[in-house]
Design a protein around this motif. Structure first.
Motif, short mmCIF file in Angstrom:
data_model
loop_
_atom_site.label_atom_id
_atom_site.label_comp_id
_atom_site.label_asym_id
_atom_site.label_seq_id
_atom_site.Cartn_x
_atom_site.Cartn_y
_atom_site.Cartn_z
N PRO A 1 33.40 62.50 87.24
CA PRO A 1 34.63 63.18 87.68
C PRO A 1 34.34 64.59 88.19
O PRO A 1 33.51 65.31 87.63
CB PRO A 1 35.48 63.22 86.40
CG PRO A 1 34.51 63.08 85.27
CD PRO A 1 33.40 62.21 85.80
N VAL A 2 35.00 64.96 89.27
CA VAL A 2 34.82 66.30 89.81
C VAL A 2 35.47 67.31 88.88
O VAL A 2 36.40 67.00 88.13
CB VAL A 2 35.44 66.40 91.22
CG1 VAL A 2 34.75 65.47 92.18
CG2 VAL A 2 36.94 66.10 91.16
N SER A 3 35.00 68.54 88.93
CA SER A 3 35.59 69.59 88.12
C SER A 3 36.93 70.01 88.71
O SER A 3 37.10 70.08 89.94
CB SER A 3 34.65 70.81 88.05
OG SER A 3 33.46 70.47 87.37
N VAL A 4 37.90 70.27 87.83
CA VAL A 4 39.23 70.67 88.27
C VAL A 4 39.63 71.94 87.52
O VAL A 4 39.06 72.30 86.50
CB VAL A 4 40.26 69.56 88.02
CG1 VAL A 4 39.97 68.35 88.89
CG2 VAL A 4 40.31 69.16 86.55
N ASP A 5 40.65 72.61 88.05
CA ASP A 5 41.14 73.85 87.44
C ASP A 5 42.09 73.58 86.28
O ASP A 5 42.30 74.45 85.44
CB ASP A 5 41.85 74.70 88.48
CG ASP A 5 40.92 75.09 89.62
OD1 ASP A 5 39.81 75.59 89.34
OD2 ASP A 5 41.30 74.90 90.80
N ALA A 6 42.68 72.39 86.25
CA ALA A 6 43.60 72.02 85.17
C ALA A 6 43.81 70.51 85.21
O ALA A 6 43.64 69.88 86.26
CB ALA A 6 44.94 72.73 85.30
N THR A 7 44.18 69.96 84.06
CA THR A 7 44.53 68.54 83.96
C THR A 7 45.92 68.42 83.37
O THR A 7 46.25 69.09 82.38
CB THR A 7 43.53 67.78 83.08
OG1 THR A 7 42.24 67.79 83.70
CG2 THR A 7 43.96 66.33 82.88
N ILE A 8 46.75 67.57 83.97
CA ILE A 8 48.08 67.28 83.46
C ILE A 8 48.09 65.83 83.00
O ILE A 8 47.85 64.92 83.80
CB ILE A 8 49.17 67.50 84.52
CG1 ILE A 8 49.13 68.92 85.07
CG2 ILE A 8 50.54 67.19 83.95
CD1 ILE A 8 49.98 69.13 86.31
N ALA A 9 48.32 65.61 81.72
CA ALA A 9 48.38 64.25 81.19
C ALA A 9 49.83 63.79 81.17
O ALA A 9 50.68 64.40 80.52
CB ALA A 9 47.80 64.21 79.77
N ALA A 10 50.10 62.74 81.90
CA ALA A 10 51.47 62.22 82.03
C ALA A 10 51.57 60.82 81.45
O ALA A 10 52.29 59.96 81.96
CB ALA A 10 51.89 62.22 83.50
N PHE A 11 50.84 60.60 80.33
CA PHE A 11 50.89 59.34 79.62
C PHE A 11 51.94 59.40 78.51
O PHE A 11 52.33 60.50 78.08
CB PHE A 11 49.54 59.05 78.96
CG PHE A 11 48.45 58.66 79.91
CD1 PHE A 11 48.62 57.66 80.85
CD2 PHE A 11 47.21 59.28 79.84
CE1 PHE A 11 47.60 57.29 81.71
CE2 PHE A 11 46.18 58.93 80.69
CZ PHE A 11 46.38 57.93 81.62
N PRO A 12 52.37 58.26 78.01
CA PRO A 12 53.22 58.26 76.81
C PRO A 12 52.48 58.88 75.64
O PRO A 12 51.24 58.87 75.58
CB PRO A 12 53.49 56.77 76.57
CG PRO A 12 53.25 56.11 77.88
CD PRO A 12 52.16 56.91 78.55
N GLY A 13 53.23 59.44 74.69
CA GLY A 13 52.61 60.06 73.53
C GLY A 13 51.74 59.09 72.75
O GLY A 13 52.07 57.92 72.60
N GLY A 14 50.61 59.58 72.29
CA GLY A 14 49.72 58.75 71.49
C GLY A 14 48.69 57.99 72.29
O GLY A 14 47.85 57.29 71.70
N THR A 15 48.71 58.08 73.61
CA THR A 15 47.72 57.38 74.43
C THR A 15 46.32 57.87 74.09
O THR A 15 46.06 59.07 74.06
CB THR A 15 47.99 57.60 75.93
OG1 THR A 15 49.27 57.05 76.26
CG2 THR A 15 46.92 56.95 76.78
#
Length: 286
Positions: free
Chosen positions: A189-203
């Motif tokens: 994976p390429v480096s990113v400035d931020a990650t947003i996780a948009a999965f259901p809770g507990g994934t």
């Protein structure tokens, strides 16, 4: 641009609610009560359990005392379909989380986008160039638009089924940003400035989370129950900060309050900073 509701239609409207299913967990009543207390507004803000099947009937049963609604799952797409007008973010995402109720119908807005963009800025992610979004569902749609609003020009979407992210790629094209969709286990994976996780809770991504965390800036996991989530723990093991969704919740609620008071989410309230501070304290009550 969407037509703005005329303020005179709102003069005697003092009732507001948050709708969704489930809804008992919602912190919106506490947040909004704190805001209107600072502003000296004697408005009533409650909660109501409404599912998608019952949404239209509940909406049709409202009278002229109602000022607005906050809308959560599973109502956001149904609300967009029933809106008289949509703001730009609601039109892009097909999701509405706020209704401003007027004599000529409900006006729909998506403050999740602006709330998430403001949350990124609060945690120190300012004008990111590259952002990763985990997931391809409705929340991921708002995350892609928020990343673009925050300044990202390259968005890496990771999903179990990359074909499900086709609408996100199309939104990126409309916004003039590059959105690439790949599998969760795509190599290097390429480096990113931020990650947003948009999965259901507990994934829990298991071993897949480690490489993603190592090539990531701070994580914003949009859930705020059951913290820390498995994803947050993976980021912490990689030595990268992880943040829950409470900051997003706070800022999207402030934008809702601005809409209910002024009709314009971009227009600061009088005592805007005091309102935000009071809402933050109310949010920390748990």
């Amino acid at each position: 641009m969407p037509r703005q509701p005329r303020r005179r239609m709102l003069t005697d409207r003092t009732r507001l609610e948050v709708w969704g299913d489930p809804i008992a967990h919602s912190r919106s009543p506490r947040l909004h009560a704190a805001a209107y207390g600072v502003l000296g507004l004697d408005w009533e803000y409650g909660r109501r359990r409404v599912d998608e099947a019952g949404f239209a009937a509940e909406l049709d049963g409202m009278d002229a005392t109602w000022r607005g609604l906050s809308l959560t799952m599973p109502l956001k797409h149904a609300a967009a379909a029933r809106a008289a007008t949509l703001d730009d973010d609601a039109r892009l995402t097909g999701a509405v989380n706020t209704y401003l109720l007027t004599d000529d119908g409900p006006h729909g807005f998506n403050t999740d986008v602006g709330g998430l963009a403001r949350a990124l800025e609060e945690i120190g992610v300012r004008r990111p160039q590259r952002v990763r979004v985990l997931g391809a569902g409705a929340t991921a749609t708002s995350a892609v638009v928020a990343a673009a609003r925050a300044g990202a020009v390259d968005i890496d979407v990771r999903a179990r089924r990359p074909d499900a992210a086709a609408p996100l790629v199309a939104i990126g094209a409309r916004l003039g940003v590059t959105v690439r969709a790949t599998t969760l286990d795509a190599p290097d994976p390429v480096s990113v400035d931020a990650t947003i996780a948009a999965f259901p809770g507990g994934t829990d991504l298991g071993a897949l989370a480690g490489p993603l965390a190592s090539a990531s800036g701070p994580l914003v996991d949009v859930v705020y129950g059951g913290w820390p989530t498995p994803l947050a723990l993976a980021w912490e093991r990689a030595g990268v900060p992880a943040h829950d969704g409470l900051t997003m919740l706070l800022h999207q609620a402030l934008l809702q309050v601005r809409l209910f008071v002024t009709g314009d989410a971009s227009r600061p309230l009088r005592r805007d900073d005091e309102v935000l501070a009071a809402m933050r304290i109310a949010l920390m009550g748990d």
